[in-house]
Design an enzyme around this catalytic site. Structure first.
Site, mmCIF file in Angstrom:
data_model
loop_
_atom_site.group_PDB
_atom_site.id
_atom_site.type_symbol
_atom_site.label_atom_id
_atom_site.label_comp_id
_atom_site.label_asym_id
_atom_site.label_seq_id
_atom_site.Cartn_x
_atom_site.Cartn_y
_atom_site.Cartn_z
ATOM 1 C CG HIS A 199 -76.127 57.232 -38.477
ATOM 2 N ND1 HIS A 199 -76.965 57.694 -37.480
ATOM 3 C CD2 HIS A 199 -76.106 55.891 -38.369
ATOM 4 C CE1 HIS A 199 -77.429 56.658 -36.805
ATOM 5 N NE2 HIS A 199 -76.922 55.556 -37.321
ATOM 6 C CB VAL A 201 -78.769 60.520 -35.240
ATOM 7 C CG1 VAL A 201 -79.576 59.333 -34.750
ATOM 8 C CG2 VAL A 201 -77.285 60.205 -35.303
ATOM 9 C CE LYS A 202 -73.314 61.825 -36.997
ATOM 10 N NZ LYS A 202 -73.270 60.393 -37.132
ATOM 11 C CG HIS A 203 -76.500 68.385 -38.975
ATOM 12 N ND1 HIS A 203 -75.389 67.664 -38.605
ATOM 13 C CD2 HIS A 203 -76.736 69.265 -37.998
ATOM 14 C CE1 HIS A 203 -74.977 68.102 -37.438
ATOM 15 N NE2 HIS A 203 -75.769 69.075 -37.046
#
Ligand SMILES: Cc1ncc(COP(=O)(O)O)c(C=O)c1O
Length: 404
Positions: A199, A201-203
């Protein structure tokens, strides 16, 4: 801006000037020209989905986390569903998990007709407390889903030891923890199956996307079938072999991630280390800056882990403040700092209350901390100015409401 000067300022929520002019989100993707080019290249190719990029992304990902197999999915939630299926959860079975997570961790157990059983969290990491996990085991327990909350790996040795005594499948929900390590071992190679999310907002991001890593060939084969309608071989394999025949051997779904997104994922994965370093820097800067603020407790990192710092959740100390978390949160938003709360404990959501009769009070550690949590902005694309804006806003709001 110094601490003294922020204290003297009127809060934006009371009509003062906000710390920054535009809203800083709590998380955001970074997409560069090479990412865009990789997607364009696939759009010009023969295979938009079920093509060569899928296997390439999976191989690259498996190598990165030190697992034998990586099976891609259309989201972290679909990947969790795959793991719950491969763990053979079925009606009558139970799986233990933490209430301090995104609802998808528990929902995947319900998708299989099984029952999620919550166990309370450890106060320092907000990860599943191994003692509480052990207490919740019944003759019906088949699996445990340990969540790496905020990017801090769960207490996997203790969890695996307890699970081994009962022959339980250990699933690690590492949707927050790509790039983290536990006792020197990369997250993704510790549990029986480890689940990741891509997603924004992930790394790393693919827009939507997920992955399950495992060393177990049987799980890997089931996961590959499950994400492709339960069909026993992939379309591209068949075409390359000149065959028309295929067999559906189990009831699966279309949970495939297209080549377009796998190309993006591979390009993003190349930057994982620099993304992690930047997140670590931001966390260290926050922790140093908030040391002197009595009203705020900062997240910890146990000595045996390296956190991936997906989130930076502070706890506001109600004893030191004239207001509660909600007012603190509102004041931060008014300063244009996009704070968030992770998470409303899953058992307190209306669906879980209605279906299972939770009333609140069942998981005191998770519930007590939930009332005080605020996630500060944390993403690798934050500039030094963004970081200082967050620090200034926390300092301003905390000092304003401080009762000391
Ligand atoms: C802990 C956890 N598990 C699962 C998920 C689901 O992942 P996705 O959004 O890729 O479906 C998320 C998503 O944020 C998450 O934070």
């Amino acid at each position: 801006m110094t601490t003294t000067s922020v204290k003297a300022q009127t809060l934006a929520v009371h009509g003062g000037t906000p710390v920054r002019a535009t809203l800083l989100p709590y998380g955001r993707q970074s997409v560069d020209e090479a990412d865009i080019q990789s997607v364009v290249d696939v759009l010009r190719s023969d295979w938009l989905t079920t093509g060569p990029r899928v296997a390439e992304f999976e191989e690259m990902f498996a190598a990165r986390v030190g697992a034998k197999h990586a099976v891609s999915f259309s989201s972290g939630t679909a990947a969790l569903h795959g793991a719950a299926f491969a763990a053979e959860l079925k009606p009558g079975d139970e799986a233990v998990t933490s209430p301090m997570t995104f609802a998808a961790t528990a929902n995947c157990v319900l998708y299989q007709g099984a029952t999620p059983v919550f166990a309370d969290v450890s106060g320092d990491t907000l990860n599943l407390d191994p003692d509480q996990f052990e207490r919740r085991i019944t003759p019906n327990t088949r699996a445990v889903l340990a969540v790496d909350y905020a990017g801090h790996p769960a207490d996997m040795d203790a969890i695996r030891n307890i699970a081994a005594k009962r022959n339980l499948v250990v699933v690690e929900d590492a949707c927050h923890a790509l790039g983290a390590s536990y006792r020197g071992q990369a997250v993704g190679s510790v549990a029986d199956m480890t689940v990741f999310s891509f997603h924004p907002v992930k790394h790393i991001t693919t827009g939507e996307g997920g992955m399950v890593t495992t060393d177990n060939s049987r799980f890997a084969e089931t996961l590959r079938r499950f994400r492709n309608h339960g069909i026993s071989s992939e379309a591209r394999q068949r075409q390359s072999q000149g065959q028309w025949h295929y067999e559906m051997v189990l009831l699966g779904f279309n949970y495939r991630i297209p080549d377009i997104l796998c190309a993006l994922g591979m390009q993003q994965l190349k930057r994982l280390d620099s993304n992690l370093n930047r997140r670590r820097q931001i966390a260290a800067r926050y922790t140093a800056a908030f040391k002197g603020i009595q009203a705020v407790t900062t997240p910890i990192e146990r000595p045996e882990v390296i956190s991936a710092w997906h989130l930076y959740p502070i706890r506001v100390r109600s004893e030191g403040l004239s207001v509660g978390r909600s007012e603190f949160f509102r004041a931060m938003r008014a300063e244009n700092i996009g704070v968030n709360v992770h998470y409303t404990p899953v058992h307190l959501h209306p669906y879980y209350r209605d279906r299972f009769g939770y009333k609140g009070g069942e998981y005191p550690a998770a519930e007590e901390v939930y009332d005080r949590l605020i996630s500060l902005p944390m993403f690798h694309g934050m500039t030094d100015e963004d970081v200082e804006d967050v620090i200034n806003a926390v300092t301003k709001v905390a000092e304003h409401y401080s009762v000391q």
